[in-house]
Design a protein around this motif. Sequence first.
Motif, PDB file in Angstrom:
ATOM      1  N   LEU A   1       0.785  -1.204   0.001  1.00 36.65           N
ATOM      2  CA  LEU A   1      -0.100  -0.061   0.085  1.00 36.65           C
ATOM      3  C   LEU A   1       0.869   1.250  -0.088  1.00 36.65           C
ATOM      4  N   ALA A   2       0.760   2.101  -1.007  1.00 33.04           N
ATOM      5  CA  ALA A   2       1.529   3.150  -0.938  1.00 33.04           C
ATOM      6  C   ALA A   2       0.715   4.606  -0.967  1.00 33.04           C
ATOM      7  N   LEU A   3       1.641   5.656  -0.374  1.00 37.08           N
ATOM      8  CA  LEU A   3       0.825   6.856  -0.699  1.00 37.08           C
ATOM      9  C   LEU A   3       1.854   7.822  -1.453  1.00 37.08           C
ATOM     10  N   VAL A   4       1.088   8.282  -2.446  1.00 28.37           N
ATOM     11  CA  VAL A   4       1.834   9.443  -3.264  1.00 28.37           C
ATOM     12  C   VAL A   4       1.111  10.635  -3.293  1.00 28.37           C
ATOM     13  N   ASP A   5       1.926  11.538  -3.116  1.00 26.56           N
ATOM     14  CA  ASP A   5       1.331  12.968  -2.824  1.00 26.56           C
ATOM     15  C   ASP A   5       0.697  13.306  -4.310  1.00 26.56           C
ATOM     16  N   PRO A   6      -0.689  13.571  -4.193  1.00 26.90           N
ATOM     17  CA  PRO A   6      -1.280  14.027  -5.571  1.00 26.90           C
ATOM     18  C   PRO A   6      -0.734  15.194  -5.949  1.00 26.90           C
ATOM     19  N   GLY A   7      -0.439  16.378  -5.134  1.00 25.48           N
ATOM     20  CA  GLY A   7       0.218  17.337  -5.626  1.00 25.48           C
ATOM     21  C   GLY A   7       1.586  17.085  -6.468  1.00 25.48           C
ATOM     22  N   SER A   8       2.335  16.173  -6.258  1.00 22.16           N
ATOM     23  CA  SER A   8       3.695  16.075  -6.829  1.00 22.16           C
ATOM     24  C   SER A   8       3.423  15.771  -8.467  1.00 22.16           C
ATOM     25  N   ARG A   9       2.237  15.373  -8.798  1.00 25.55           N
ATOM     26  CA  ARG A   9       2.257  14.872 -10.094  1.00 25.55           C
ATOM     27  C   ARG A   9       2.025  16.071 -10.970  1.00 25.55           C
ATOM     28  N   HIS A  10       1.552  17.174 -10.384  1.00 25.96           N
ATOM     29  CA  HIS A  10       1.302  18.403 -11.206  1.00 25.96           C
ATOM     30  C   HIS A  10       2.308  19.505 -10.795  1.00 25.96           C
TER      31      HIS A  10
ATOM     32  N   SER B   1       7.788  10.201  -3.182  1.00 26.82           N
ATOM     33  CA  SER B   1       8.146   8.899  -3.118  1.00 26.82           C
ATOM     34  C   SER B   1       6.775   8.177  -2.563  1.00 26.82           C
ATOM     35  N   PRO B   2       6.716   6.951  -2.706  1.00 25.48           N
ATOM     36  CA  PRO B   2       5.628   6.242  -2.201  1.00 25.48           C
ATOM     37  C   PRO B   2       6.077   5.826  -0.704  1.00 25.48           C
ATOM     38  N   ILE B   3       4.992   5.595   0.266  1.00 31.04           N
ATOM     39  CA  ILE B   3       5.542   5.373   1.466  1.00 31.04           C
ATOM     40  C   ILE B   3       4.469   3.956   1.952  1.00 31.04           C
ATOM     41  N   SER B   4       4.794   3.318   2.852  1.00 36.82           N
ATOM     42  CA  SER B   4       4.111   2.613   3.913  1.00 36.82           C
ATOM     43  C   SER B   4       3.661   3.117   4.828  1.00 36.82           C
ATOM     44  N   ILE B   5       2.504   2.629   5.254  1.00 34.72           N
ATOM     45  CA  ILE B   5       2.043   3.060   6.603  1.00 34.72           C
ATOM     46  C   ILE B   5       1.779   1.991   7.589  1.00 34.72           C
ATOM     47  N   ALA B   6       1.946   2.250   9.093  1.00 33.68           N
ATOM     48  CA  ALA B   6       1.515   1.208   9.972  1.00 33.68           C
ATOM     49  C   ALA B   6       0.749   2.004  10.821  1.00 33.68           C
ATOM     50  N   THR B   7      -0.158   1.387  11.910  1.00 27.04           N
ATOM     51  CA  THR B   7      -0.731   1.976  12.689  1.00 27.04           C
ATOM     52  C   THR B   7      -0.745   1.273  14.159  1.00 27.04           C
ATOM     53  N   ILE B   8      -0.980   2.168  15.206  1.00 27.48           N
ATOM     54  CA  ILE B   8      -1.027   1.330  16.471  1.00 27.48           C
ATOM     55  C   ILE B   8      -2.324   2.095  16.889  1.00 27.48           C
ATOM     56  N   SER B   9      -3.187   0.939  17.413  1.00 27.45           N
ATOM     57  CA  SER B   9      -4.583   0.884  18.091  1.00 27.45           C
ATOM     58  C   SER B   9      -4.662   0.444  19.323  1.00 27.45           C
ATOM     59  N   SER B  10      -5.723   0.641  20.010  1.00 28.33           N
ATOM     60  CA  SER B  10      -5.920   0.013  21.344  1.00 28.33           C
ATOM     61  C   SER B  10      -7.394  -0.398  21.407  1.00 28.33           C
ATOM     62  N   GLY B  11      -7.610  -1.083  22.401  1.00 26.58           N
ATOM     63  CA  GLY B  11      -8.688  -1.667  22.613  1.00 26.58           C
ATOM     64  C   GLY B  11      -9.079  -2.960  22.215  1.00 26.58           C
ATOM     65  N   PHE B  12      -8.132  -4.063  22.177  1.00 22.39           N
ATOM     66  CA  PHE B  12      -8.462  -5.504  21.822  1.00 22.39           C
ATOM     67  C   PHE B  12      -8.380  -6.633  22.987  1.00 22.39           C
ATOM     68  N   GLU B  13      -8.813  -7.601  22.776  1.00 28.18           N
ATOM     69  CA  GLU B  13      -8.741  -8.701  23.866  1.00 28.18           C
ATOM     70  C   GLU B  13      -7.775  -9.503  23.711  1.00 28.18           C
ATOM     71  N   LYS B  14      -6.832  -9.662  22.646  1.00 27.17           N
ATOM     72  CA  LYS B  14      -5.833 -10.577  22.567  1.00 27.17           C
ATOM     73  C   LYS B  14      -4.761  -9.729  23.047  1.00 27.17           C
ATOM     74  N   GLY B  15      -4.684  -8.457  23.109  1.00 18.81           N
ATOM     75  CA  GLY B  15      -3.734  -7.521  23.639  1.00 18.81           C
ATOM     76  C   GLY B  15      -4.478  -6.199  23.765  1.00 18.81           C
ATOM     77  N   ASP B  16      -3.518  -5.309  24.660  1.00 21.95           N
ATOM     78  CA  ASP B  16      -4.057  -3.861  24.647  1.00 21.95           C
ATOM     79  C   ASP B  16      -3.864  -3.263  23.449  1.00 21.95           C
ATOM     80  N   PHE B  17      -2.754  -3.400  22.708  1.00 16.63           N
ATOM     81  CA  PHE B  17      -2.273  -2.740  21.704  1.00 16.63           C
ATOM     82  C   PHE B  17      -2.072  -3.384  20.457  1.00 16.63           C
TER      83      PHE B  17
END
Length: 131
Positions: free
Chosen positions: A7-16, A42-58
Amino acid sequence: MDPSRELALVDPGSRHMPPPDSHDYVNSMSPGNGHESSSSGSPISIATISSGFEKGDFLVREEKGQRVYFDFFEEAFNYIAYKGYIRMGKEDEREWMDTMNNVHASVKGGMKYNTGKLLMVLSRPIEHEKE
């Protein structure tokens, strides 16, 4: 890693953008115009940290849908930081959080699984294999 599966994010403004040798290009790259964090386009890869799960808090979600649960926030943060991810700038992070919250809210009847509370969005440049 196969770039077609990331999954990549490319700045839409960079095309123009104006050519790099023009005066307009220099002005378009100045602070305050939305290019602070991804000026290279440049394309980037993202990761997230979330809370509120039974298997682990994060929960850390990263590339290819990998999910890893932790009991402590520090463990989750250290895990993802070791992989080269850094926290996004406040504006970019807020935009991603708003986007993800809108996507989850758009599902009729609610999400099938617990999405938790999104705490942090991190990114890293995608490294392409050298030929």
